[in-house]
Design an enzyme around this catalytic site. Structure first.
Site, short mmCIF file in Angstrom:
data_model
loop_
_atom_site.label_atom_id
_atom_site.label_comp_id
_atom_site.label_asym_id
_atom_site.label_seq_id
_atom_site.Cartn_x
_atom_site.Cartn_y
_atom_site.Cartn_z
N GLN A 91 0.85 -1.20 0.00
CA GLN A 91 0.00 0.00 0.00
C GLN A 91 0.88 1.25 0.00
OE1 GLN A 91 -3.66 -0.59 2.81
NE2 GLN A 91 -1.99 -1.85 3.62
N ILE A 93 3.67 4.05 -1.07
CA ILE A 93 4.01 4.73 -2.33
C ILE A 93 5.49 5.06 -2.40
CG2 ILE A 93 1.65 5.61 -2.58
CD1 ILE A 93 2.63 8.35 -1.61
N HIS A 109 -1.31 1.21 -4.39
CA HIS A 109 -1.77 2.60 -4.21
C HIS A 109 -0.89 3.58 -4.98
CE1 HIS A 109 -3.99 1.50 -0.22
NE2 HIS A 109 -4.59 1.05 -1.29
N CYS A 117 -0.22 11.94 -16.43
CA CYS A 117 -0.81 13.06 -17.19
C CYS A 117 -2.31 12.86 -17.33
CB CYS A 117 -0.17 13.12 -18.59
SG CYS A 117 -0.88 14.43 -19.61
N CYS A 136 3.85 18.02 -19.69
CA CYS A 136 3.92 16.57 -19.93
C CYS A 136 4.92 16.31 -21.06
CB CYS A 136 2.55 16.03 -20.33
SG CYS A 136 2.59 14.30 -20.86
N THR A 177 0.44 -2.83 8.74
CA THR A 177 -0.75 -2.12 8.28
C THR A 177 -1.84 -2.21 9.34
OG1 THR A 177 -2.41 -1.88 6.52
CG2 THR A 177 -1.65 -4.13 6.99
N SER A 178 -2.57 -1.10 9.48
CA SER A 178 -3.65 -1.05 10.49
C SER A 178 -4.90 -1.76 10.01
CB SER A 178 -4.00 0.42 10.80
OG SER A 178 -4.49 1.05 9.60
N ASN A 202 2.98 -6.87 13.10
CA ASN A 202 2.59 -5.49 13.31
C ASN A 202 3.02 -5.02 14.69
OD1 ASN A 202 1.10 -3.47 11.62
ND2 ASN A 202 -0.09 -3.26 13.52
N GLU A 204 1.29 -3.37 16.76
CA GLU A 204 0.20 -3.52 17.75
C GLU A 204 -0.95 -4.31 17.14
OE1 GLU A 204 -0.41 0.64 18.32
OE2 GLU A 204 -0.89 0.93 16.21
C1 BV8 Z 1 -11.70 1.99 -3.58
C2 BV8 Z 1 -3.13 7.58 -0.88
C3 BV8 Z 1 -13.44 1.54 -5.12
C4 BV8 Z 1 -1.76 7.29 -1.23
C5 BV8 Z 1 -4.44 6.00 0.31
C6 BV8 Z 1 -16.56 2.86 4.29
C7 BV8 Z 1 -16.22 1.62 4.83
C8 BV8 Z 1 -15.22 0.84 4.27
C9 BV8 Z 1 -14.54 1.28 3.12
C10 BV8 Z 1 -14.87 2.49 2.59
C11 BV8 Z 1 -15.86 3.28 3.16
N1 BV8 Z 1 -15.97 4.40 2.42
C12 BV8 Z 1 -15.08 4.35 1.40
C13 BV8 Z 1 -14.41 3.18 1.49
C14 BV8 Z 1 -13.34 2.70 0.56
C15 BV8 Z 1 -12.02 3.39 0.92
C16 BV8 Z 1 -11.63 3.05 2.34
O1 BV8 Z 1 -11.20 1.95 2.63
N2 BV8 Z 1 -11.79 4.03 3.24
C17 BV8 Z 1 -11.50 3.76 4.63
C18 BV8 Z 1 -10.56 4.84 5.18
C19 BV8 Z 1 -12.82 3.74 5.40
N3 BV8 Z 1 -11.04 2.84 0.00
C20 BV8 Z 1 -10.84 3.43 -1.19
O2 BV8 Z 1 -11.36 4.47 -1.52
C21 BV8 Z 1 -9.92 2.70 -2.16
N4 BV8 Z 1 -10.56 2.63 -3.43
O3 BV8 Z 1 -12.28 1.40 -2.70
O4 BV8 Z 1 -12.16 2.10 -4.85
C22 BV8 Z 1 -13.78 1.79 -6.53
C23 BV8 Z 1 -14.63 0.90 -7.15
C24 BV8 Z 1 -14.98 1.13 -8.46
C25 BV8 Z 1 -14.46 2.23 -9.13
C26 BV8 Z 1 -13.60 3.11 -8.51
C27 BV8 Z 1 -13.25 2.90 -7.18
C28 BV8 Z 1 -8.61 3.45 -2.36
C29 BV8 Z 1 -7.72 3.22 -1.18
C30 BV8 Z 1 -6.38 3.95 -1.37
C31 BV8 Z 1 -6.49 5.30 -0.76
N5 BV8 Z 1 -5.18 5.93 -0.74
N6 BV8 Z 1 -3.42 6.82 0.32
C32 BV8 Z 1 -0.91 7.94 -0.19
O5 BV8 Z 1 -1.00 9.17 -0.04
O6 BV8 Z 1 -0.15 7.20 0.43
S1 BV8 Z 1 -4.77 5.05 1.65
C33 BV8 Z 1 -3.56 5.19 2.84
O7 BV8 Z 1 -3.92 4.22 3.84
C34 BV8 Z 1 -2.16 4.80 2.40
O8 BV8 Z 1 -2.09 4.32 1.08
C35 BV8 Z 1 -1.84 3.65 3.35
O9 BV8 Z 1 -0.97 2.75 2.84
C36 BV8 Z 1 -3.16 3.09 3.55
C37 BV8 Z 1 -3.33 2.09 4.65
O10 BV8 Z 1 -2.78 2.63 5.84
P1 BV8 Z 1 -1.60 1.78 6.54
O11 BV8 Z 1 -0.54 1.51 5.52
O12 BV8 Z 1 -2.19 0.62 7.23
O13 BV8 Z 1 -1.03 2.86 7.55
P2 BV8 Z 1 -1.58 3.17 9.01
O14 BV8 Z 1 -0.86 4.41 9.48
O15 BV8 Z 1 -3.06 3.14 9.00
O16 BV8 Z 1 -1.09 1.92 9.89
C38 BV8 Z 1 0.28 1.65 10.04
C39 BV8 Z 1 0.39 0.39 10.87
O17 BV8 Z 1 1.77 0.05 10.99
C40 BV8 Z 1 -0.16 0.54 12.28
O18 BV8 Z 1 -0.99 -0.57 12.59
C41 BV8 Z 1 1.10 0.53 13.17
O19 BV8 Z 1 0.86 -0.12 14.41
C42 BV8 Z 1 2.05 -0.28 12.34
N7 BV8 Z 1 3.47 0.03 12.57
C43 BV8 Z 1 4.03 1.25 12.77
N8 BV8 Z 1 5.37 1.11 12.94
C44 BV8 Z 1 5.65 -0.23 12.82
C45 BV8 Z 1 4.43 -0.90 12.58
N9 BV8 Z 1 4.37 -2.24 12.44
C46 BV8 Z 1 5.52 -2.93 12.54
N10 BV8 Z 1 6.72 -2.34 12.75
C47 BV8 Z 1 6.82 -1.00 12.90
N11 BV8 Z 1 8.04 -0.45 13.12
#
Ligand code: BV8
Length: 239
Positions: A91, A93, A109, A117, A136, A177-178, A202, A204
């Site tokens: 996930q 980038i 992602h 473009c 572009c 990932t969370s 993870n 946590e």
């Molecule tokens: C889609 C942009 C359909 C790039 C990102 C309601 C309910 C459910 C779902 C939805 C809803 N409403 C909308 C949706 C869908 C939506 C979604 O899921 N929303 C959520 C928030 C509710 N999803 C989408 O929109 C996706 N598209 O569904 O399209 C569709 C169908 C037809 C036609 C068209 C479309 C698109 C999803 C992508 C969105 N873009 N980011 C960027 O800027 O990076 S998402 C963003 O969250 C990042 O990409 C990131 O990767 C992603 C997930 O987060 P994590 O990677 O898990 O990061 P987080 O901070 O949350 O957690 C980190 C974890 O690491 C923690 O648990 C922590 O404890 C752990 N950690 C930290 N340090 C360590 C560690 N673990 C081990 N060791 C360590 N040292």
């Protein structure tokens, strides 16, 4: 190669956290500093393209400075092992897996190191800051470049292969990932359906911890190298 065990890997921001790349949902995460709607949606880009372009310029600068950590290097070691065939959906980038030598990575992602473009859909690699004045290189249009990143409401890359890849794998490894974002958060349910061994590494517990056969809590830059070494030593017989 015959008898190779197939491993499906999903990673998130926690994989790159030990390299100093911010995660999203911690108390010092990116979504604490920015409104997701403003910087990670097509609507936000349309409303203020310069704000979004600068948000990704800052993350690209962080990525350029960052070095792969021991977890990225462990994934490269796993890729290189003759006992395993690895496919890694991230996930993230950033390009830290590639900096560690990995080449079996699908950026579902998108990538902060690319622009796309809006006029001709060409994808252009970049390391420099970009602006809405850029041209572009393919269609020569100006002001039509956006980060090649998947925003909320947009279709992630590579989804068409996921079901078959998980159905045919022997092991699923999910790291850093969370589990908050779909469809990536649903991949472990596919593993459950196909009765594949799924392990979560993870820092946590997460909301989908119960879906995993095995949970290894801790810093993945410590836990993942250990897990990979055990996998390789036992030729994948740890489960
Ligand atoms: C889609 C942009 C359909 C790039 C990102 C309601 C309910 C459910 C779902 C939805 C809803 N409403 C909308 C949706 C869908 C939506 C979604 O899921 N929303 C959520 C928030 C509710 N999803 C989408 O929109 C996706 N598209 O569904 O399209 C569709 C169908 C037809 C036609 C068209 C479309 C698109 C999803 C992508 C969105 N873009 N980011 C960027 O800027 O990076 S998402 C963003 O969250 C990042 O990409 C990131 O990767 C992603 C997930 O987060 P994590 O990677 O898990 O990061 P987080 O901070 O949350 O957690 C980190 C974890 O690491 C923690 O648990 C922590 O404890 C752990 N950690 C930290 N340090 C360590 C560690 N673990 C081990 N060791 C360590 N040292």
């Amino acid at each position: 190669m015959v008898n190779q065990k197939r491993i499906f890997i999903l990673s998130g921001a926690g994989l790159s956290a030990p390299s100093g790349i911010k995660t999203f949902r911690s108390d010092t995460g990116l979504w604490e500093e920015h409104n997701v709607i403003d910087v990670a949606t097509p609507e936000g880009f349309r409303r203020d393209p310069s704000l979004v372009t600068e948000f990704y310029n800052a993350r690209r600068r962080d990525t350029l400075r960052a070095k792969p950590n021991a977890a990225h290097k462990a994934l490269f070691k796993l890729e290189q092992s003759k006992h395993f065939e690895v496919i890694h959906y991230t996930q993230n980038i950033d390009n830290l897996c590639e900096k560690a030598g990995c080449d079996r990575v699908i950026h579902m992602h998108g990538s902060v190191m690319e622009m796309r473009c809006l006029n001709c859909n060409s994808v252009i690699s970049t390391i420099a800051d970009t602006s809405m004045k850029d041209q572009c290189i393919s269609c020569k249009d100006i002001g039509c470049l956006r980060p090649n990143v998947v925003w909320f409401g947009e279709m992630p890359y590579g989804l068409d292969m996921v079901n078959d890849l998980i159905e045919s794998c022997d092991l699923m490894i999910v790291v850093g990932t969370s589990g908050n974002v779909a469809p990536a958060s649903e991949f472990v349910r596919y593993a459950n359906c196909y009765e594949k061994h799924a392990v979560l590494l993870n820092l946590e517990e997460t909301q989908s911890t119960q879906s995993f056969n095995e949970v290894i809590l801790g810093d993945c830059s410590k836990t993942l190298p250990q897990y990979v070494d055990e996998l390789i030593e036992t030729k994948g017989k740890v489960y």
